[in-house]
Design a protein around this motif. Structure first.
Motif, PDB file in Angstrom:
ATOM      1  N   GLY A 248       2.463  49.502  55.792  1.00 41.55           N
ATOM      2  CA  GLY A 248       1.473  50.377  56.442  1.00 41.55           C
ATOM      3  C   GLY A 248       1.991  51.032  57.693  1.00 41.55           C
ATOM      4  O   GLY A 248       1.211  51.596  58.480  1.00 41.55           O
ATOM      5  N   ASN A 249       3.311  50.920  57.924  1.00 38.92           N
ATOM      6  CA  ASN A 249       3.988  51.597  59.049  1.00 38.92           C
ATOM      7  C   ASN A 249       3.603  51.063  60.423  1.00 38.92           C
ATOM      8  O   ASN A 249       3.764  51.764  61.428  1.00 38.92           O
ATOM      9  N   MET A 250       3.083  49.839  60.501  1.00 37.71           N
ATOM     10  CA  MET A 250       2.868  49.222  61.802  1.00 37.71           C
ATOM     11  C   MET A 250       4.224  48.804  62.368  1.00 37.71           C
ATOM     12  O   MET A 250       5.141  48.471  61.619  1.00 37.71           O
ATOM     13  N   SER A 251       4.370  48.827  63.669  1.00 38.08           N
ATOM     14  CA  SER A 251       5.660  48.464  64.250  1.00 38.08           C
ATOM     15  C   SER A 251       5.942  46.980  64.028  1.00 38.08           C
ATOM     16  O   SER A 251       5.026  46.141  64.064  1.00 38.08           O
ATOM     17  N   ILE A 252       7.208  46.656  63.802  1.00 39.39           N
ATOM     18  CA  ILE A 252       7.598  45.278  63.512  1.00 39.39           C
ATOM     19  C   ILE A 252       7.267  44.360  64.682  1.00 39.39           C
ATOM     20  O   ILE A 252       6.856  43.213  64.492  1.00 39.39           O
ATOM     21  N   THR A 253       7.401  44.878  65.910  1.00 38.92           N
ATOM     22  CA  THR A 253       7.087  44.057  67.091  1.00 38.92           C
ATOM     23  C   THR A 253       5.611  43.669  67.092  1.00 38.92           C
ATOM     24  O   THR A 253       5.252  42.514  67.347  1.00 38.92           O
ATOM     25  N   GLU A 254       4.747  44.624  66.800  1.00 42.93           N
ATOM     26  CA  GLU A 254       3.315  44.321  66.708  1.00 42.93           C
ATOM     27  C   GLU A 254       3.019  43.322  65.595  1.00 42.93           C
ATOM     28  O   GLU A 254       2.200  42.417  65.752  1.00 42.93           O
ATOM     29  N   ILE A 255       3.699  43.494  64.488  1.00 45.62           N
ATOM     30  CA  ILE A 255       3.407  42.693  63.298  1.00 45.62           C
ATOM     31  C   ILE A 255       3.652  41.217  63.539  1.00 45.62           C
ATOM     32  O   ILE A 255       2.782  40.379  63.286  1.00 45.62           O
ATOM     33  N   TYR A 256       4.852  40.849  64.007  1.00 49.35           N
ATOM     34  CA  TYR A 256       5.151  39.416  64.120  1.00 49.35           C
ATOM     35  C   TYR A 256       4.283  38.744  65.184  1.00 49.35           C
ATOM     36  O   TYR A 256       3.935  37.567  65.064  1.00 49.35           O
ATOM     37  N   GLN A 257       3.905  39.511  66.216  1.00 49.52           N
ATOM     38  CA  GLN A 257       3.028  38.932  67.240  1.00 49.52           C
ATOM     39  C   GLN A 257       1.603  38.772  66.719  1.00 49.52           C
ATOM     40  O   GLN A 257       0.927  37.789  67.013  1.00 49.52           O
ATOM     41  N   LEU A 258       1.171  39.744  65.902  1.00 49.33           N
ATOM     42  CA  LEU A 258      -0.192  39.718  65.385  1.00 49.33           C
ATOM     43  C   LEU A 258      -0.415  38.558  64.426  1.00 49.33           C
ATOM     44  O   LEU A 258      -1.494  37.968  64.398  1.00 49.33           O
ATOM     45  N   PHE A 259       0.592  38.203  63.655  1.00 49.35           N
ATOM     46  CA  PHE A 259       0.407  37.205  62.608  1.00 49.35           C
ATOM     47  C   PHE A 259       1.025  35.845  62.929  1.00 49.35           C
ATOM     48  O   PHE A 259       1.423  35.089  62.037  1.00 49.35           O
ATOM     49  N   GLY A 260       1.095  35.527  64.211  1.00 49.53           N
ATOM     50  CA  GLY A 260       1.319  34.139  64.610  1.00 49.53           C
ATOM     51  C   GLY A 260       2.739  33.653  64.728  1.00 49.53           C
ATOM     52  O   GLY A 260       2.965  32.438  64.850  1.00 49.53           O
ATOM     53  N   PHE A 261       3.743  34.568  64.687  1.00 47.85           N
ATOM     54  CA  PHE A 261       5.128  34.128  64.890  1.00 47.85           C
ATOM     55  C   PHE A 261       5.436  34.134  66.387  1.00 47.85           C
ATOM     56  O   PHE A 261       5.092  35.072  67.100  1.00 47.85           O
ATOM     57  N   ARG A 262       6.117  33.092  66.832  1.00 46.28           N
ATOM     58  CA  ARG A 262       6.365  32.922  68.278  1.00 46.28           C
ATOM     59  C   ARG A 262       7.280  34.012  68.830  1.00 46.28           C
ATOM     60  O   ARG A 262       7.097  34.486  69.943  1.00 46.28           O
ATOM     61  N   ASP A 263       8.312  34.363  68.081  1.00 44.58           N
ATOM     62  CA  ASP A 263       9.288  35.348  68.551  1.00 44.58           C
ATOM     63  C   ASP A 263       9.903  36.053  67.347  1.00 44.58           C
ATOM     64  O   ASP A 263       9.714  35.644  66.200  1.00 44.58           O
ATOM     65  N   TYR A 264      10.665  37.107  67.642  1.00 42.02           N
ATOM     66  CA  TYR A 264      11.227  37.909  66.563  1.00 42.02           C
ATOM     67  C   TYR A 264      12.257  37.129  65.747  1.00 42.02           C
ATOM     68  O   TYR A 264      12.327  37.281  64.525  1.00 42.02           O
TER      69      TYR A 264
END
Length: 292
Positions: A248-264
């Motif tokens: 859906g073209n959301m930024s990867i930085t937003e994605i991992y933070q939104l879905f509960g991952f601690r860091d990239y």
């Protein structure tokens, strides 16, 4: 039944092997066996015959599909009422030492042994479908023991353990139907909760507080229901949502933070392990496909 798998019945009532023995008998003329006890566990899987088994002072008529477990040091013997039909059965002997060895791997292997000794419930009736599954495993074991196949010595203990665990599971599930239903309902409720809270703390401690059960019980329910841990299940669900968000073209930085991952870095490792490609490469690959 394959005739070559049949064993000539002997009155020997002691084990020659150290851990286990299994036999398929089909007799019309029987040698008499006096009342006796063993220092090992004895399973009877009944196929045919006009027979009863006396255990202590109690007499148990048996029929096709019956399974009987006689613990060590319990006196018993067969009573043959008629020889008009063959007396057909499997006899499966397991030493106490081998049961102790299996119990160290998992107590699930010896649930039935403990249950029988505690309740003195020796006889279990079965429908044809359930018994055929047991009979198939018994036959497979005998065939393996009589074969010259490569890997025979490795396969035999696997087949023995599979038969033992199958018997334990079959009786446990029969004796705990309500618990099975409750476990399934709990799994479904927790799964739905996880789906709705993927961006929040989903630790076992948090789930245990939400559902008022122990975290060990939750872990057991998930392992039994889908064969993976709660942590693995949550990670897969989060990664699936991340993958959809990348499309859906959301930024990867937003994605991992939104879905509960601690860091990239932890997100990157988990994503690549699950899908075999990095999050950025996955986004670029699908952008090319969509823009082609």
């Amino acid at each position: 039944m394959k005739k070559e798998l049949r064993t000539q019945f002997l009155t020997r009532q002691h084990m020659v092997s150290k851990d286990f023995e299994i036999y398929y008998y089909s007799d019309t003329t029987l040698l008499k066996v006096e009342n006796h006890a063993h220092n090992y566990y004895e399973f009877y899987f009944f196929l045919e015959g006009d027979v009863s088994i006396q255990i202590g002072s109690d007499i148990y008529p048996v029929q096709f599909g019956d399974i009987m477990l006689i613990p060590p040091h319990i006196y018993h013997h067969s009573i043959i009422h008629s020889s008009k039909v063959p007396y057909r059965r499997f006899i499966f002997w397991i030493s106490q030492e081998y049961c102790n060895y299996l119990a160290q791997i998992s107590p699930d292997y010896v649930y039935l042994m403990h249950h029988v000794q505690a309740t003195h419930t020796y006889l279990y009736h079965n429908d044809r479908v359930s018994f055929n599954a047991v009979q198939s495993k018994a036959l497979r074991l005998i065939e393996e023991m009589q074969s010259d196949k490569f890997g025979k010595e490795a396969q035999i203990p696997l087949s023995v353990n599979d038969l033992i665990l199958h018997l334990n599971r079959m009786i446990y599930e029969r004796l705990h139907p309500a618990r099975q239903h409750e476990g399934l309902a709990l799994y479904q409720n927790i799964s739905q909760y996880i789906e709705e809270h993927l961006n929040e703390d989903l630790s076992l401690d948090r789930l245990a507080r939400e559902f008022y059960v122990s975290k060990y019980h939750i872990a057991h329910i998930f392992k039994d229901s889908i064969g993976i841990s709660v942590h693995q299940y949550i990670t897969k669900k989060r990664l699936d949502q991340c993958r959809e968000a990348i499309l859906g073209n959301m930024s990867i930085t937003e994605i991992y933070q939104l879905f509960g991952f601690r860091d990239y870095s932890s997100f990157y490792r988990a994503f690549k392990k699950e899908y075999g490609i990095s999050p950025k490469d996955y986004r670029d690959m699908n952008s090319l496909i969509l823009n082609h």
